[in-house]
Scaffold this motif. Structure first.
Motif, PDB file in Angstrom:
ATOM      1  N   UNK A 163       6.794 -24.493  10.378  1.00  0.00           N
ATOM      2  CA  UNK A 163       8.202 -24.380  10.013  1.00  0.00           C
ATOM      3  C   UNK A 163       8.734 -22.961  10.079  1.00  0.00           C
ATOM      4  N   UNK A 164       9.931 -22.790   9.541  1.00  0.00           N
ATOM      5  CA  UNK A 164      10.636 -21.511   9.557  1.00  0.00           C
ATOM      6  C   UNK A 164      10.214 -20.676   8.350  1.00  0.00           C
ATOM      7  N   UNK A 165       9.685 -19.499   8.603  1.00  0.00           N
ATOM      8  CA  UNK A 165       9.228 -18.609   7.547  1.00  0.00           C
ATOM      9  C   UNK A 165      10.048 -17.323   7.555  1.00  0.00           C
ATOM     10  N   UNK A 166      10.373 -16.824   6.375  1.00  0.00           N
ATOM     11  CA  UNK A 166      10.996 -15.507   6.258  1.00  0.00           C
ATOM     12  C   UNK A 166       9.877 -14.527   5.886  1.00  0.00           C
ATOM     13  N   UNK A 167       9.307 -13.884   6.891  1.00  0.00           N
ATOM     14  CA  UNK A 167       8.148 -13.024   6.692  1.00  0.00           C
ATOM     15  C   UNK A 167       8.601 -11.662   6.174  1.00  0.00           C
ATOM     16  N   UNK A 168       7.970 -11.217   5.082  1.00  0.00           N
ATOM     17  CA  UNK A 168       8.330  -9.947   4.446  1.00  0.00           C
ATOM     18  C   UNK A 168       7.248  -8.894   4.607  1.00  0.00           C
ATOM     19  N   UNK A 169       5.979  -9.304   4.626  1.00  0.00           N
ATOM     20  CA  UNK A 169       4.853  -8.407   4.881  1.00  0.00           C
ATOM     21  C   UNK A 169       3.967  -9.062   5.939  1.00  0.00           C
ATOM     22  N   UNK A 197       5.567 -14.297   2.619  1.00  0.00           N
ATOM     23  CA  UNK A 197       6.738 -14.916   3.230  1.00  0.00           C
ATOM     24  C   UNK A 197       7.383 -15.887   2.245  1.00  0.00           C
ATOM     25  N   UNK A 198       8.635 -16.246   2.547  1.00  0.00           N
ATOM     26  CA  UNK A 198       9.386 -17.253   1.807  1.00  0.00           C
ATOM     27  C   UNK A 198       9.608 -18.459   2.718  1.00  0.00           C
TER      28      UNK A 198
END
Length: 275
Positions: A163-169, A197-198
């Motif tokens: 799926x769609x991940x909002x990767x932060x690190x 990620x979120x």
């Protein structure tokens, strides 16, 4: 979803294999205890369906804890209805130990079912534990604002993404992961390895942070090692990890306001970038 007087009910699941769950449990309870509104029930596995029905937030630190089908459905419903799930370290890992007398190779069967889609990933392999650099993918995000690239000694997770991940690190790794059945091919591409990620699911959110390895002297006796002779705290002694983890706990306790609903004729918000 808070109860009377703003009370928030949390479920902490902390247990499994090959880690110092006593240490991790204590540290996570300390972080949750910084928030007086939070009341926490503690479990070693996912036999907590009744608690999840009234919970506002879920924190998990596990390794090879396999939810049964009804438990997987309950976890998915929890997030779908607006729950916040902080999934740490081996939460996304299902690992089969080597057979006695056979090659020392671990396998990672895909037994999470629909939960892999909710979590956004499933663990496949990791290289040997050693220092590696964690990069900041989105420096402006509140969870990682002010954090510079840092070195951590941990298990660098190579995962199958969903799926769609909002990767932060993220971390970079393209070598083999020896000791795992898929280790020769799992990390041969040059894609960044999400570390934090979120992931949205329904009205809720999963915050997945793959760092957090810790191990005591007596935690791998089932693998034939009675006493490792050392205590490994790994990233728990790295200031950047502790800072980001504290922020992750704050996010599931006090999430940001939802995005505004676009007016008629306005363009819908862009979805987060895929990992």
């Amino acid at each position: 979803m808070a109860g009377p007087a703003g009370r928030l009910d949390a479920v902490l699941v902390c247990g499994g294999k090959w880690h110092d769950f006593d240490y991790a449990r204590l540290r996570l309870l300390e972080l949750l205890g910084d928030h007086p509104r939070v009341r926490t029930t503690v479990h070693q596995d996912y036999d907590c369906v009744d608690a999840l029905k009234k919970a506002d937030l879920l924190v998990t630190y596990t390794c090879d804890v396999r939810p049964r089908p009804a438990q997987r459905a309950a976890l998915a419903r929890f997030v779908e209805r607006g729950g916040r799930w902080l999934a740490l370290h081996g939460t996304n890992a299902v690992i089969e130990a080597p057979a006695s007398g056979g090659p020392r190779v671990f396998s990672t069967p895909r037994l999470l079912g629909e939960l892999a889609e909710v979590l956004g990933s499933q663990f496949v392999a990791h290289p040997p534990i050693e220092p590696y650099e964690v990069q900041v993918t989105r420096p402006g995000h509140p969870l990682v604002a002010g954090i510079e690239p840092f070195t951590v000694t941990d298990e660098l997770y190579v995962c199958e993404l969903h799926g769609e991940l909002e990767v932060l690190l993220h971390a970079e790794y393209t070598g083999p992961c020896r000791g795992f059945a898929e280790g020769d091919t799992a990390a041969l591409d040059d894609a960044p390895r999400p570390v934090l990620y979120l992931k949205r699911h329904g009205s809720g959110e999963v915050c997945c942070f793959t760092l957090g390895h810790c191990r005591g002297r007596y935690d791998v006796q089932d693998l034939g090692v009675d006493d490792t002779g050392r205590v490994d705290r790994g990233p728990w002694e790295t200031p950047e990890f502790v800072t980001v983890l504290r922020r992750c706990v704050e996010r599931v306790v006090s999430p940001p306001p939802p995005l505004p609903v676009p007016s008629l004729g306005a363009a819908a918000p862009r979805p987060p970038l895929s990992a």
